[in-house]
Design a protein around this motif. Structure first.
Motif, PDB file in Angstrom:
ATOM      1  N   LEU A 149       8.129  15.116   5.122  1.00 31.94           N
ATOM      2  CA  LEU A 149       6.878  15.532   4.484  1.00 31.94           C
ATOM      3  C   LEU A 149       6.678  17.040   4.584  1.00 31.94           C
ATOM      4  N   SER A 150       6.964  17.614   5.744  1.00 37.15           N
ATOM      5  CA  SER A 150       6.846  19.068   5.889  1.00 37.15           C
ATOM      6  C   SER A 150       7.812  19.775   4.947  1.00 37.15           C
ATOM      7  N   ILE A 151       9.033  19.268   4.860  1.00 32.55           N
ATOM      8  CA  ILE A 151      10.028  19.864   3.960  1.00 32.55           C
ATOM      9  C   ILE A 151       9.548  19.767   2.517  1.00 32.55           C
ATOM     10  N   ALA A 152       8.993  18.620   2.146  1.00 31.43           N
ATOM     11  CA  ALA A 152       8.481  18.438   0.782  1.00 31.43           C
ATOM     12  C   ALA A 152       7.400  19.466   0.465  1.00 31.43           C
ATOM     13  N   VAL A 179      18.623   1.428  18.941  1.00 33.66           N
ATOM     14  CA  VAL A 179      18.103   1.865  17.648  1.00 33.66           C
ATOM     15  C   VAL A 179      16.941   0.966  17.261  1.00 33.66           C
ATOM     16  N   GLU A 180      15.781   1.583  16.973  1.00 37.28           N
ATOM     17  CA  GLU A 180      14.576   0.827  16.633  1.00 37.28           C
ATOM     18  C   GLU A 180      13.861   1.494  15.452  1.00 37.28           C
ATOM     19  N   PRO A 181      14.305   1.245  14.215  1.00 32.18           N
ATOM     20  CA  PRO A 181      13.616   1.824  13.059  1.00 32.18           C
ATOM     21  C   PRO A 181      12.165   1.365  12.990  1.00 32.18           C
ATOM     22  N   ASP A 182      11.298   2.272  12.561  1.00 35.30           N
ATOM     23  CA  ASP A 182       9.883   1.922  12.421  1.00 35.30           C
ATOM     24  C   ASP A 182       9.708   0.942  11.267  1.00 35.30           C
ATOM     25  N   LYS A 183       8.734   0.072  11.398  1.00 33.33           N
ATOM     26  CA  LYS A 183       8.515  -0.961  10.387  1.00 33.33           C
ATOM     27  C   LYS A 183       7.865  -0.405   9.122  1.00 33.33           C
ATOM     28  N   SER A 184       7.193   0.728   9.226  1.00 36.15           N
ATOM     29  CA  SER A 184       6.556   1.306   8.036  1.00 36.15           C
ATOM     30  C   SER A 184       7.587   2.038   7.193  1.00 36.15           C
ATOM     31  N   ASP A 185       7.234   2.282   5.934  1.00 31.66           N
ATOM     32  CA  ASP A 185       8.126   2.980   5.015  1.00 31.66           C
ATOM     33  C   ASP A 185       7.706   4.430   4.809  1.00 31.66           C
ATOM     34  N   ARG A 186       6.821   4.924   5.649  1.00 33.07           N
ATOM     35  CA  ARG A 186       6.248   6.261   5.406  1.00 33.07           C
ATOM     36  C   ARG A 186       7.325   7.336   5.335  1.00 33.07           C
ATOM     37  N   GLU A 187       8.246   7.364   6.300  1.00 30.31           N
ATOM     38  CA  GLU A 187       9.266   8.412   6.306  1.00 30.31           C
ATOM     39  C   GLU A 187      10.186   8.286   5.106  1.00 30.31           C
ATOM     40  N   PHE A 188      10.537   7.058   4.735  1.00 25.01           N
ATOM     41  CA  PHE A 188      11.415   6.879   3.579  1.00 25.01           C
ATOM     42  C   PHE A 188      10.709   7.318   2.297  1.00 25.01           C
ATOM     43  N   GLU A 189       9.433   7.036   2.179  1.00 27.23           N
ATOM     44  CA  GLU A 189       8.683   7.473   1.000  1.00 27.23           C
ATOM     45  C   GLU A 189       8.589   8.997   0.952  1.00 27.23           C
ATOM     46  N   ASP A 190       8.474   9.631   2.108  1.00 30.53           N
ATOM     47  CA  ASP A 190       8.493  11.094   2.153  1.00 30.53           C
ATOM     48  C   ASP A 190       9.864  11.622   1.739  1.00 30.53           C
ATOM     49  N   PHE A 191      10.911  10.937   2.155  1.00 27.05           N
ATOM     50  CA  PHE A 191      12.270  11.283   1.724  1.00 27.05           C
ATOM     51  C   PHE A 191      12.388  11.176   0.197  1.00 27.05           C
ATOM     52  N   GLN A 192      11.827  10.121  -0.377  1.00 29.34           N
ATOM     53  CA  GLN A 192      11.858   9.966  -1.830  1.00 29.34           C
ATOM     54  C   GLN A 192      11.138  11.115  -2.526  1.00 29.34           C
ATOM     55  N   LEU A 193      10.046  11.588  -1.918  1.00 25.59           N
ATOM     56  CA  LEU A 193       9.325  12.723  -2.481  1.00 25.59           C
ATOM     57  C   LEU A 193      10.193  13.972  -2.480  1.00 25.59           C
TER      58      LEU A 193
END
Length: 395
Positions: A117-120, A290-304
């Motif tokens: 998100l910061s990068i975006a 390894v424990e990925p978070d259940k939310s998609d927030r970071e992936f959606e920020d990556f998509q942005l």
């Protein structure tokens, strides 16, 4: 039924419509009456971008902002965005190796918690300076174990000038602005003394997506938010193009052998000092999982981030860092995210260096210095990938 419908219309629908109309009118009148008469202050951030190598951890003054905009607008430079791996400053880190050994000006931006998100936001703030930029994003699997960017990191990296650029730039799609605004709204209560820019974004999240409420709640502070433009030029180049080719295979072998000399107190291929300082507790080695978070927030920020780079026709590349398979259990849990990242970048036609390995037999010692940060062997692999992708910058 004939009696019910007129009553429903008369006693319910009409009063509701009148109430909404009154609210809309009051909103309009108040906004018009209290709206400041002056136009936003126009700030021009101007200067010369002179960096050709190295790392800028964050944007603590105007010159660091100038270096970012200058790096992105200079089509003879490569701009790298990353996080904690940048701070280690290995001898073969790409932001040293590529300028010194290849002759490609390369600047890296970021430190720990510098995520999508910061990068975006930094990319959005660049505006048209981003068009056709040479950009590499180094993704860390650890980002996807969080609920996304934290508010402290956001406030550190996304400086007021960047927010002002995003707010006032009409070319940025509303959906992009709302993505930033929604984040600010979610964490607004955690911000001490929020600025007018943050308050505007919070209000945008609440009201800006409703076309029948034409942004009147936001227009009150908008006119007191300065409008920022960047006027940046690049200093004359000092780097000379490399006169030799790199023997990548030899460099990889040499850095692998050098690393093996530094991890003699463990069988997990971890730097000895790091192993003692960070992984031993009362003499017992602690493995990770390894424990990925259940939310998609970071992936959606990556998509942005991908969307922004594609819209500006950037010559973008991505690197997915590995984790140490000798240290982490449940490595397979990240595989679904790894697959989604690969699919997203394939659709955008952005090259990816995927270094994530779940199979120990495919992991090369020295790729990581510790459990998640590249060592010199890993950086050589990254640099080889970048040199081949940005061949036009030195030929």
């Amino acid at each position: 039924m004939k009696k019910i419908l007129p009553g429903l219309f008369k006693y319910h629908l009409i009063p509701i419509a009148i109430s909404l109309g009154v609210l809309y009118l009051l909103n309009f009148l108040l906004a018009t009456y209290y709206r400041p008469a002056q136009k936003p202050e126009h700030i021009v951030v101007s200067g010369t971008a002179g960096y050709e190598r190295g790392i800028i951890a964050d944007f603590y003054n105007k010159q660091t902002e100038i270096e970012l905009i200058g790096s992105l607008s200079d089509k003879q430079k490569l701009t790298i965005f990353g996080s904690s791996e940048l701070a280690l400053g290995e001898a073969y880190s790409s932001y040293y190796f590529m300028p010194d050994s290849i002759g490609i000006p390369t600047i890296a931006f970021g430190h720990a918690y510098h995520q999508n998100l910061s990068i975006a936001c930094e990319l959005l703030a660049a505006g048209d300076n981003l068009n056709g930029a040479n950009v590499c994003i180094i993704l860390s699997p650890g980002w996807f174990e969080t609920e996304g960017t934290n508010i402290e990191a956001f406030l550190e990296f996304v400086r007021p000038d960047f927010l002002r650029r995003i707010i006032h730039d009409p070319s940025i799609p509303l959906s992009n602005k709302l993505r930033v605004a929604d984040f600010v709204r979610d964490f607004y209560s955690d911000i001490n003394n929020p600025s007018v820019e943050l308050t505007y974004l919070k209000n945008m999240s609440l009201y800006g997506r409703y076309s029948w409420m034409p942004g009147k709640f936001n227009e009150l502070p908008l006119n007191i938010i300065p409008h920022v433009d960047y006027q940046v030029v690049s200093a004359p180049k000092k780097l000379e193009k490399a006169k030799r080719t790199v023997d990548w295979a030899s460099a990889k072998k040499r850095t692998e052998q050098d690393f093996l000399k530094t991890c003699r107190n463990n069988s997990s291929y971890i730097d000895s000092a790091y192993y003692v300082d960070n992984l031993l507790k009362n003499g017992t080695y602690r493995r990770g999982k390894v424990e990925p978070d259940k939310s998609d927030r970071e992936f959606e920020d990556f998509q942005l981030v991908v969307e922004i780079l594609k819209r500006h026709h950037c010559k973008a590349t991505f690197v997915l860092q590995p984790l140490n398979p000798y240290h982490f259990d449940y490595m397979y849990r990240f595989t679904p995210i790894q697959k989604r990242i690969r699919q997203e970048l394939s659709r955008a036609h952005f090259p990816l260096l995927d270094m994530y390995r779940t199979d120990k037999s495919r992991y090369v010692p020295g790729t990581l210095k510790d459990i998640m940060h590249p060592g010199n062997r890993g950086w050589i692999e990254v640099s080889e990938f970048l040199v081949k992708r940005y061949r036009h910058l030195y030929e």
